[in-house]
Design an enzyme around this catalytic site. Structure first.
Site, PDB file in Angstrom:
ATOM      1  N   LEU A  87       0.868  -1.177   0.000  1.00 59.62           N
ATOM      2  CA  LEU A  87       0.000   0.000   0.000  1.00 59.62           C
ATOM      3  C   LEU A  87       0.904   1.226   0.000  1.00 59.62           C
ATOM      4  O   LEU A  87       1.974   1.220   0.616  1.00 59.62           O
ATOM      5  CB  LEU A  87      -0.899   0.030   1.243  1.00 59.62           C
ATOM      6  CG  LEU A  87      -1.916  -1.096   1.414  1.00 59.62           C
ATOM      7  CD1 LEU A  87      -2.632  -0.946   2.752  1.00 59.62           C
ATOM      8  CD2 LEU A  87      -2.922  -1.118   0.275  1.00 59.62           C
ATOM      9  N   ASP A  88       0.470   2.277  -0.691  1.00 60.58           N
ATOM     10  CA  ASP A  88       1.230   3.515  -0.663  1.00 60.58           C
ATOM     11  C   ASP A  88       1.322   4.039   0.767  1.00 60.58           C
ATOM     12  O   ASP A  88       0.476   3.737   1.612  1.00 60.58           O
ATOM     13  CB  ASP A  88       0.556   4.575  -1.536  1.00 60.58           C
ATOM     14  CG  ASP A  88       0.536   4.185  -3.010  1.00 60.58           C
ATOM     15  OD1 ASP A  88       1.404   3.404  -3.425  1.00 60.58           O
ATOM     16  OD2 ASP A  88      -0.361   4.670  -3.719  1.00 60.58           O
ATOM     17  N   LYS A  89       2.324   4.856   1.020  1.00 62.35           N
ATOM     18  CA  LYS A  89       2.548   5.411   2.360  1.00 62.35           C
ATOM     19  C   LYS A  89       1.268   6.009   2.941  1.00 62.35           C
ATOM     20  O   LYS A  89       0.914   5.740   4.092  1.00 62.35           O
ATOM     21  CB  LYS A  89       3.643   6.479   2.296  1.00 62.35           C
ATOM     22  CG  LYS A  89       3.839   7.245   3.602  1.00 62.35           C
ATOM     23  CD  LYS A  89       4.843   8.374   3.443  1.00 62.35           C
ATOM     24  CE  LYS A  89       4.943   9.185   4.725  1.00 62.35           C
ATOM     25  NZ  LYS A  89       5.895  10.322   4.588  1.00 62.35           N
TER      26      LYS A  89
END
Length: 324
Positions: free
Chosen positions: A143-145
């Site tokens: 997952l993106d930050k």
């Protein structure tokens, strides 16, 4: 950055080639006899001399005829350039095969330049030190930050192989909640290939000749100038939902890379204006995850509620729609 710790572990495994396997390549037979390991890993061990057949070394393409004795010296090189850190984890499920984590927004998944410490992987290595023996500490998707929500982690090589296979077969269910700028009339599917932006290499973009990317979306609720959508991933490209939604002109609220200029509805309340102005991450949450358990084959599903910031955003958008 932590120095790389190198070590090796080995398991000596033996098996008899069944008669029905006669006439097949040794690497094909090994995949069936030792399913914990991928074909590429087994082929590498054959080439490295870690596999013997009746005491003889063979090539991956050599054929067997049934009845031979196979010996596999499964040598695992462990390279752990990251250290475990006592970072809180919201573990919503765990057993001997896997972990399911509810990741908060703001937490980087993998250590990289500028983020060697304080990541989800550092937290995982502290929580379950055996993950040091797995590729990417058992993380099979990311997952993106600034995307929150569910992420599955393998705890064994067999589980890792199973989860990667399920992802490649597109049988893992991943559903996201997103808040998009603009009012959608209906759901649909975006099929648009994604690759690095041809000019800005830090961004992704819809690019002819890029990797296949498919996102399915449906409307959960419409507001005056925004839409709450549910998005299911068929593929899992970097920034896929963010890129696809921007591509069809419904960028996500708060997206600093693909969101474009801030859109504030005319005549909206001051609280909505301030909420939109101060929502500084993409409004994206991985709320549902479904897969087959790597060991039992049981269908498993998890759901987690929206984080506070997205819940508040939707409530304020709802109030604005009712009283505008």
């Amino acid at each position: 950055m932590t120095d790389v710790n190198k070590a090796q572990t080995a398991r000596l495994l033996t098996a008899k080639v069944p008669p029905e396997a006669g006439g097949r390549r040794v690497d094909q037979i090994l995949v069936e006899l030792f399913p914990d390991y991928s074909r590429s890993r087994l082929q590498a061990w054959i080439k490295d001399g870690q596999v013997t057949v009746d005491g003889r070394l063979l090539r991956p393409r050599d054929k067997l005829w049934g009845g031979e004795s196979l010996t596999l010296n499964a040598v695992e090189s462990v390279e752990t350039p990251w250290a475990g850190e006592a970072i809180p984890l919201h573990v919503i499920y765990e057993d001997d095969a896997l972990l399911v984590i509810d990741k908060p927004a703001g937490l980087v998944v993998h250590p990289a330049a500028g983020n060697w410490e304080g990541t989800l992987v550092n937290a995982l290595l502290h929580y379950a030190s055996e993950l040091a023996n797995l590729p990417r500490a058992g993380v099979v998707h990311r997952l993106d930050k600034d995307t929150s929500g569910l992420l599955v982690v393998a705890r064994t090589l067999a589980a890792h192989k199973s989860l990667v296979t399920q992802l490649q077969a597109r049988t893992v269910k991943r559903e996201y909640d997103a808040v998009a700028a603009g009012v959608m009339t209906a759901g649909g599917t975006v099929e648009a290939p994604i690759a690095r932006h041809p000019v800005d290499r830090k961004r992704m973009a819809v690019v002819g000749g890029g990797r296949e990317a498919v996102s399915h979306y449906r409307v959960a609720r419409r507001f005056r100038a925004h839409t709450h959508v549910k998005v299911q991933l068929e593929t899992g490209r970097t920034h896929q939902i963010r890129v696809h939604m921007a591509h069809i002109h419904y960028p996500l609220v708060g997206d600093p890379v693909y969101g474009g200029r801030l859109r504030v509805p005319a005549g909206c309340s001051e609280i909505l204006r301030e909420t939109l102005q101060h929502f500084k991450r993409q409004a994206l949450h991985a709320g549902a995850l479904g897969l087959l358990h790597p060991a039992s084959g049981e269908a498993m599903n998890w759901q987690v509620p929206l984080p506070t910031d997205m819940k508040n955003l939707l409530e304020i958008l709802g109030d604005d729609a009712e009283f505008a």
